[in-house]
Design a protein around this motif. Sequence first.
Motif, short mmCIF file in Angstrom:
data_model
loop_
_atom_site.label_atom_id
_atom_site.label_comp_id
_atom_site.label_asym_id
_atom_site.label_seq_id
_atom_site.Cartn_x
_atom_site.Cartn_y
_atom_site.Cartn_z
N ARG A 97 -25.98 -5.54 -15.32
CA ARG A 97 -26.49 -6.69 -16.05
C ARG A 97 -26.22 -7.96 -15.26
NH1 ARG A 97 -27.79 -5.22 -21.13
NH2 ARG A 97 -28.00 -7.42 -21.66
N LEU A 98 -27.23 -8.81 -15.16
CA LEU A 98 -27.04 -10.10 -14.51
C LEU A 98 -26.50 -11.08 -15.56
CD1 LEU A 98 -29.20 -11.76 -11.86
CD2 LEU A 98 -28.42 -13.13 -13.78
N VAL A 99 -25.31 -11.65 -15.25
CA VAL A 99 -24.61 -12.52 -16.19
C VAL A 99 -24.81 -13.97 -15.78
CG1 VAL A 99 -22.36 -13.07 -17.22
CG2 VAL A 99 -22.86 -10.72 -16.49
N GLY A 100 -25.16 -14.84 -16.72
CA GLY A 100 -25.30 -16.26 -16.42
C GLY A 100 -26.03 -16.96 -17.56
N LEU A 101 -25.86 -18.27 -17.64
CA LEU A 101 -26.48 -19.04 -18.72
C LEU A 101 -28.00 -19.06 -18.54
CD1 LEU A 101 -26.27 -20.95 -21.18
CD2 LEU A 101 -25.98 -22.83 -19.59
N GLY A 102 -28.70 -18.66 -19.59
CA GLY A 102 -30.16 -18.63 -19.53
C GLY A 102 -30.71 -17.38 -18.86
N SER A 103 -29.82 -16.43 -18.53
CA SER A 103 -30.29 -15.23 -17.82
C SER A 103 -31.34 -14.50 -18.65
CB SER A 103 -29.12 -14.31 -17.47
OG SER A 103 -28.36 -13.99 -18.63
N GLY A 104 -31.06 -14.33 -19.94
CA GLY A 104 -32.04 -13.67 -20.80
C GLY A 104 -33.00 -14.67 -21.41
N GLY A 329 -40.41 -9.78 -23.75
CA GLY A 329 -39.69 -10.06 -22.51
C GLY A 329 -38.43 -9.26 -22.37
N PRO A 330 -37.83 -9.31 -21.17
CA PRO A 330 -36.55 -8.65 -20.94
C PRO A 330 -35.40 -9.44 -21.57
CG PRO A 330 -37.27 -9.82 -18.95
CD PRO A 330 -38.37 -9.98 -19.97
N GLY A 331 -34.31 -8.74 -21.88
CA GLY A 331 -33.15 -9.41 -22.49
C GLY A 331 -33.11 -9.16 -23.98
N ASP A 332 -31.94 -9.41 -24.56
CA ASP A 332 -31.72 -9.12 -25.98
C ASP A 332 -31.51 -10.42 -26.74
OD1 ASP A 332 -31.59 -6.41 -25.08
OD2 ASP A 332 -29.52 -6.81 -24.47
N SER A 333 -32.34 -10.63 -27.75
CA SER A 333 -32.32 -11.90 -28.49
C SER A 333 -30.92 -12.29 -29.01
CB SER A 333 -33.33 -11.83 -29.64
OG SER A 333 -33.38 -13.05 -30.30
N PRO A 334 -30.11 -11.33 -29.54
CA PRO A 334 -28.81 -11.75 -30.06
C PRO A 334 -27.86 -12.33 -29.02
CG PRO A 334 -29.40 -9.58 -30.89
CD PRO A 334 -30.39 -9.92 -29.82
N ARG A 335 -28.13 -12.10 -27.73
CA ARG A 335 -27.26 -12.66 -26.68
C ARG A 335 -27.62 -14.10 -26.34
NH1 ARG A 335 -24.59 -8.30 -23.79
NH2 ARG A 335 -25.57 -6.33 -24.33
N SER A 336 -28.80 -14.58 -26.81
CA SER A 336 -29.22 -15.94 -26.49
C SER A 336 -28.22 -16.94 -27.07
CB SER A 336 -30.60 -16.22 -27.09
OG SER A 336 -31.55 -15.33 -26.56
N HIS A 337 -27.96 -17.99 -26.32
CA HIS A 337 -27.11 -19.11 -26.78
C HIS A 337 -25.68 -18.65 -27.03
CE1 HIS A 337 -31.01 -21.14 -28.53
NE2 HIS A 337 -31.20 -20.58 -27.34
N THR A 338 -25.23 -17.54 -26.43
CA THR A 338 -23.85 -17.08 -26.61
C THR A 338 -23.15 -17.09 -25.25
OG1 THR A 338 -24.34 -14.74 -26.25
CG2 THR A 338 -24.54 -15.54 -28.51
N ALA A 339 -21.80 -17.03 -25.28
CA ALA A 339 -21.02 -16.97 -24.04
C ALA A 339 -21.29 -15.65 -23.33
CB ALA A 339 -19.54 -17.10 -24.37
N ASN A 340 -21.21 -15.67 -22.01
CA ASN A 340 -21.38 -14.46 -21.19
C ASN A 340 -22.75 -13.81 -21.39
OD1 ASN A 340 -18.58 -14.82 -20.45
ND2 ASN A 340 -18.09 -13.99 -22.47
N GLU A 341 -23.76 -14.64 -21.64
CA GLU A 341 -25.15 -14.16 -21.76
C GLU A 341 -25.51 -13.31 -20.54
OE1 GLU A 341 -27.89 -17.41 -22.01
OE2 GLU A 341 -29.67 -16.14 -21.98
N SER A 342 -26.23 -12.22 -20.79
CA SER A 342 -26.60 -11.36 -19.67
C SER A 342 -27.91 -10.66 -19.97
CB SER A 342 -25.50 -10.31 -19.42
OG SER A 342 -25.42 -9.42 -20.51
N VAL A 343 -28.48 -10.08 -18.92
CA VAL A 343 -29.76 -9.37 -19.07
C VAL A 343 -29.72 -8.13 -18.18
CG1 VAL A 343 -30.88 -10.72 -17.24
CG2 VAL A 343 -32.28 -9.65 -19.01
N SER A 344 -30.32 -7.06 -18.64
CA SER A 344 -30.39 -5.83 -17.86
C SER A 344 -31.32 -6.02 -16.67
CB SER A 344 -30.90 -4.69 -18.75
OG SER A 344 -31.58 -3.73 -17.97
N VAL A 345 -30.78 -5.75 -15.48
CA VAL A 345 -31.58 -5.88 -14.25
C VAL A 345 -32.79 -4.94 -14.30
CG1 VAL A 345 -31.46 -5.27 -11.80
CG2 VAL A 345 -29.70 -6.75 -12.81
#
Length: 366
Positions: A97-104, A329-345
């Motif tokens: 998972r790529l970790v970073g703000l706004g990743s997802g 889109g890619p990424g999981d909505s519940p991770r938006s606007h949270t700490a340690n936001e990430s998205v599956s590569v």
Amino acid sequence: MQSTQGSPLAMDPIDLLTKLVSIRSLSAQEGPIADFLQSWLRDHGVSARRIDDNVVVEVVGDAPGPTFLLNSHLDTVGAVAGWESDPWSPFIDADGRLVGLGSGDAKASVAAMACAAVATQRAGLTRGKLMFVASVMEEVGRGGMDVIRPLLGPIDAGMVGEPTSLQAATAQAGLIVLECTAHGKASHAARAHLGVNALTVAARDLLRLAEWRFERVHPAMGPTTVNATVIKGGERHNVIPDRCEFTLDVRTTSAYEPEEVVALLQAKLESQISVRSQRLKAVETPADGALLRALSAAYPADLGPLVCFGSPTMSDWAHLRDMEGVKFGPGDSPRSHTANESVSVAQVRAAVEIYAGCARRYLEGC
Ligand SMILES: [Zn+2]
């Protein structure tokens, strides 16, 4: 989609996403990320124009035909508390998972759409036009896609890139914000019988609202909901207040027009309602329309069947009501606007093919 792996112009959506995440882009501060994306596109053979800090790409086919839009947003919210790493120093963790703000939300979609636009330009289009718009100010809901939509010309179908775990949001809730004022009559608290307490009037309304149910229920979105979220009233301990104000947040579906919702609530409440905002209407797309057919056809078999659902969260889809639309889109909505936001590569890579494949099927196949 033609593979460009290994060629001199090879593009990796994860490289692009890493760079996008490393550029800070709070709402209204999208200039640097727009500059970067525009030059990345140019380096990959695609010219992009700017409308303020919105980046606009058009890939024009050989013959006239429909126009298909890929749209996602460049801005992010600020970093909340609880980050265990620097939010703007992206890295890929042990789970891929790529970790970073706004990743997802929503740079994964921006990166995948940019790569899809490049791939489409390289492969060519026999008809129609693919448009890719990386827009601004989505997180504040004003000043981005709502402003530039009229400048983009006619569009037949659009995909809005937001984290939906590669599932199709075929309906999206709308939002109405209501300011309510309960009126009473001021008096000294020692002679309360001479006044009417506005706090009590408001309290009666809040209890009514807690019991209230909207009758018509949307099959995918469920019921329209109303919640009181802010209240203020009263000045001094010894004065019966003549005024109490509270705010209602109403999440709507296409089962009701906004005006109907307001009329129903006004008939129910003693307090006076005024509408602060009702421009963000609910949207939905036909299940048997050309857009969903193209998306289903482009959906890779190894991801299983395409799941359709109703989304409670707002997005720029609300500003694209004049076309067939879907949020995907890619990424999981519940991770938006949270700490340690990430998205599956893996999801980001899959999204490139799905965006490009869906656009091509829609433009060339219908
Ligand atoms: Zn978003």
